[in-house]
Design an enzyme around this catalytic site. Structure first.
Site, PDB file in Angstrom:
ATOM      1  N   SER A   1      58.693  61.870  58.745  1.00 53.02           N
ATOM      2  CA  SER A   1      58.317  62.395  58.879  1.00 53.02           C
ATOM      3  C   SER A   1      57.286  62.847  59.996  1.00 53.02           C
ATOM      4  O   SER A   1      58.442  64.074  60.366  1.00 53.02           O
ATOM      5  CB  SER A   1      56.753  61.383  58.779  1.00 53.02           C
ATOM      6  OG  SER A   1      55.174  62.603  58.279  1.00 53.02           O
TER       7      SER A   1
ATOM      8  N   HIS B   1      58.964  66.455  54.905  1.00 54.25           N
ATOM      9  CA  HIS B   1      57.570  66.522  53.981  1.00 54.25           C
ATOM     10  C   HIS B   1      56.792  66.882  54.396  1.00 54.25           C
ATOM     11  O   HIS B   1      55.887  67.866  55.368  1.00 54.25           O
ATOM     12  CB  HIS B   1      57.710  65.398  52.619  1.00 54.25           C
ATOM     13  CG  HIS B   1      56.731  64.199  54.406  1.00 54.25           C
ATOM     14  ND1 HIS B   1      55.337  64.347  54.547  1.00 54.25           N
ATOM     15  CD2 HIS B   1      57.081  63.417  55.068  1.00 54.25           C
ATOM     16  CE1 HIS B   1      54.832  63.400  55.519  1.00 54.25           C
ATOM     17  NE2 HIS B   1      55.563  62.389  55.168  1.00 54.25           N
TER      18      HIS B   1
END
Length: 228
Positions: free
Chosen positions: A108, A131
Site C-alpha cells: 500500500s 491497490h
C-alpha cells in the site's frame, strides 16, 4: 554513543548509527515497521511507525555533517496515506545517498516509501502490494468525495512512477487488476517480479544494500573532492 543512549534510540525511533565505531562511512539505519501512524494513534497492540518521529530525524540527517548516508529497512502493511507520502517526499528530497531494503513486505503506502530512496532492494521473498485507495471510516457518497479519492490515488501513482522505472499507466493497470488478489482489487508482486516490473531496482539482502550505499557515499565524496 553510549550503550544506554543507543538502546533508547532503537526503542523509541527504530534507528541506529552504523560505522562510527569502525571508521567506515557513517550511516543512519532507519526501520519502517508495522503500520504507518498518522494523525490518529493506532491500537496499542499494533506495531507502528510514527511519522512525527521520522520527519525530525530526516531533517537531522540532511543537516548533519556526521551522517554520510541513510539505509531504510521496510516491513510494513501500509497505513495513513498523508503521513506515508510526507515521509516518502522527505526521503526523496534528501541530498545524501539513500538505499531502501524491503524485507517481509512494503504494501500500500509502503510502496512510495520503498521507491523514495535513490536505490532500492527487495529480498527474494519480499512482496509489494499495489491497490486502489480505500476509504477509512464513514464515506460520504457525493461526487466530491470520489474526486478526492481519485486525486489522492493519482498522487500515489505519480510518485511511484517518478521514483521508479514504471510508467503511471502500468501502475494503474496493476492497481486496478481484479484477478490477482482474492476478493480484492490490486496486484501483489514478489521480489523478482517487482524488479522485472521496474518498481524496485534490484533483488538483494542486507549485505547488498550496505555495499551499494557505501559505494554511493564513496562516489559522492570523490565528486566533492573534485569540486574543491
Amino acid at each position: 554513543m553510549e550503550k544506554n543512549e543507543t538502546d533508547e534510540q532503537i526503542r523509541e525511533t527504530g534507528s541506529l548509527d552504523l560505522g562510527s565505531e569502525t571508521g567506515r562511512h557513517r550511516i543512519r539505519l532507519l526501520t519502517i515497521i508495522g503500520e504507518i501512524e498518522g494523525h490518529e494513534t493506532v491500537s496499542g497492540n499494533t506495531k507502528a511507525t510514527k511519522y512525527e518521529h521520522l520527519l525530525p530525524m530526516l531533517a537531522e540527517i540532511e543537516d548533519s555533517d556526521q551522517i554520510d548516508g541513510l539505509l531504510i529497512l521496510l516491513n510494513t502493511l501500509g497505513g495513513d496515506i498523508e503521513a506515508g507520502l510526507s515521509i516518502a517526499e522527505m526521503i526523496a528530497s534528501l541530498s545524501k545517498p539513500t538505499v531502501s531494503l524491503v524485507l517481509g513486505g512494503s504494501h500500500s503506502i509502503g510502496g512510495p516509501l520503498a521507491v523514495s530512496a535513490k536505490y532500492s532492494f527487495i529480498v527474494p521473498s519480499g512482496t509489494m502490494i499495489i491497490h486502489p485507495v480505500r476509504s477509512s471510516g464513514m464515506f460520504i457518497g457525493v461526487a466530491q468525495s470520489l474526486r478526492n479519492m481519485i486525486r489522492t490515488q493519482d498522487r500515489i501513482t505519480r510518485f511511484l512512477s517518478e521514483h521508479s522505472r514504471m510508467t503511471q499507466k502500468r501502475i494503474e493497470e496493476l492497481m486496478l487488476n481484479p484477478k490477482e488478489l482474492v476478493k480484492d482489487v490490486g496486484t501483489m508482486l514478489e521480489g523478482p517480479e517487482a524488479v522485472r516490473e521496474g518498481l524496485i531496482d534490484e533483488v538483494g539482502g542486507l549485505s547488498n544494500a550496505l555495499h551499494k550505499l557505501h559505494e554511493m557515499i564513496e562516489k559522492e565524496h570523490q565528486k566533492k573532492c573534485k569540486n574543491m
